[in-house]
Design an enzyme around this catalytic site. Structure first.
Site, short mmCIF file in Angstrom:
data_model
loop_
_atom_site.label_atom_id
_atom_site.label_comp_id
_atom_site.label_asym_id
_atom_site.label_seq_id
_atom_site.Cartn_x
_atom_site.Cartn_y
_atom_site.Cartn_z
N ASP A 285 0.82 -1.21 0.00
CA ASP A 285 0.00 0.00 0.00
C ASP A 285 0.85 1.25 0.00
OD1 ASP A 285 -0.96 -1.79 2.76
OD2 ASP A 285 -1.89 -2.04 0.79
N CYS B 211 13.32 -8.87 -2.18
CA CYS B 211 11.89 -8.64 -2.41
C CYS B 211 11.51 -9.69 -3.44
CB CYS B 211 11.62 -7.20 -2.86
SG CYS B 211 12.82 -6.55 -4.05
N ALA C 222 12.23 -9.19 -7.27
CA ALA C 222 13.37 -9.16 -8.19
C ALA C 222 14.67 -8.81 -7.47
CB ALA C 222 13.12 -8.18 -9.33
N ILE D 19 15.63 -5.67 -6.49
CA ILE D 19 16.22 -4.37 -6.86
C ILE D 19 15.39 -3.18 -6.38
CG2 ILE D 19 17.56 -5.24 -8.82
CD1 ILE D 19 15.42 -4.23 -10.71
#
Length: 369
Positions: free
Chosen positions: A265, A300, A302, A304
């Site tokens: 969010d 996370c 990927a 990055i």
């Protein structure tokens, strides 16, 4: 395969940077084009109206670190930009700058992404080791898994890079993709090999599609000879903390996983406090870890976008406390030299400014008291 590139969607439905997706690419201009992801396809698009943005981001920055690679003049200038980029902000400048979307956009788009040319990794079978096929680890700083006897490139490969910390501290962090079903074993090999005391996970397992495999057990499991046991789970407001015991070859270690779930969010600056709290909590845990500990692992999806925001914020909080100023551009450049695309969108870049602005206010408020 409707895989959206990383965490952009959490911040803004139209990502502000060309992020190379599985099949399509969303751009500032909104001219979504279908793009088969080949280096050639990207080269051919250089003449388009987004050539400026793309130029900075086109994979093709081969690392100039002893590979004898001939860099094109443009790649050379991208590297030089990343080595020299700087914009020192005093507290007063920081607060003004955090609100100046236009200046931040201009700065963000001028900064090269330094993505890896997929041609650097021409190994059969590698596809299964990457969550997104165009987000690859820069070669000079990638984490190399010690192969188990056989000298096979695939067994040494993981989509992860070492990143320097504050003051150029070597190997302070490892940024990596969210493990996939195929790479869970490799991930645990890395955790053990690198003696990491902490994992920071900044993604839900699913957000419209799979972002990360659930790589830890409910209670206990063994991966690659490493026995992983959950000791405790604590639920805080914005993250959960799992404490594990890892056992391998007669040695036993403790590992903490901070799983931060309130990011999706995060479209607004008022979401800065939870991230700041997490950064400080991880820093405290880091200081309490055994002296023999290795890098903090951050991921996370990927590895990055949100990962870049977290690591940059961590480094910059230290800089602010130590020097009384921050250089967000400098930190972004340094991170991207070691892993392309760190801090992936303009919104994320703005967000880091908001978080640091908040932190400075907290510091000066505490000083007044």
């Amino acid at each position: 395969l409707e895989n959206k590139a990383e965490d952009l969607l959490d911040l803004d439905p139209v990502p502000q940077t060309p992020v190379f997706d599985m099949g399509s690419e969303t751009r500032t201009e909104g001219d979504a084009v279908t793009l088969t992801v080949t280096p050639v396809g990207l080269q051919e698009r250089r003449g388009s109206n987004v050539s400026l943005t793309l130029d900075m981001c086109t994979p093709g920055c081969t690392e100039p670190y002893g590979y004898g690679a001939q860099l094109s003049p443009r790649d050379q200038s991208a590297q030089e930009y990343l080595r020299q980029g700087t914009h020192i902000l005093t507290p007063a400048m920081l607060h003004i700058r955090a609100m100046d979307d236009q200046s931040l956009q201009a700065e963000f788009y001028e900064t090269p992404m330094n993505f890896v040319d997929p041609k650097e990794y021409n190994y059969p079978g590698l596809v299964r080791k990457n969550r997104y096929k165009t987000i690859l680890p820069n070669t000079h700083s990638r984490v190399i898994l010690k192969s188990l006897g056989e000298d096979d490139f695939l067994t040494t490969y993981i989509n992860a890079n070492y990143l320097k910390g504050y003051g150029g501290e070597e190997g302070a962090y490892i940024a990596t993709q969210g493990p996939t079903v195929n790479t869970v074993g490799d991930f645990w090999r890395m955790v053990w090999q690198e003696r990491s005391p902490i994992i920071v996970m900044i993604t839900n397992l699913e957000e419209k599609n799979e972002k990360c495999a659930e790589y830890w057990p409910e209670d206990t499991v063994t991966h690659e000879g490493i026995e992983i046991t959950v000791i405790s789970v604590t639920q805080e407001d914005d993250y959960s903390l799992r404490v594990f015991t890892l056992k391998c070859g007669g040695e036993e270690r403790s590992l903490r996983q901070y799983w931060y779930t309130s990011w999706p969010d995060q479209k607004t600056p008022d979401k800065a406090p939870p991230l700041l709290e997490l950064v400080q909590e991880v820093e405290r845990a880091r200081e309490e870890a055994p002296p023999s500990s290795g890098p903090t692992i951050v991921h996370c999806s990927a590895g990055i976008g949100r990962t870049g925001c977290f690591i940059a914020t961590s480094i910059l909080c230290k800089q602010l406390r130590t020097e009384g100023v921050v250089d967000i551009l400098r930190t972004t450049c340094q991170l991207r030299l070691d892993r392309g695309g760190m801090i992936q969108t303009c919104e994320q870049y703005q967000f880091v400014h908001h978080v640091l602005s908040l932190y400075e206010k907290q510091l000066s408020h505490a000083a007044e008291e």
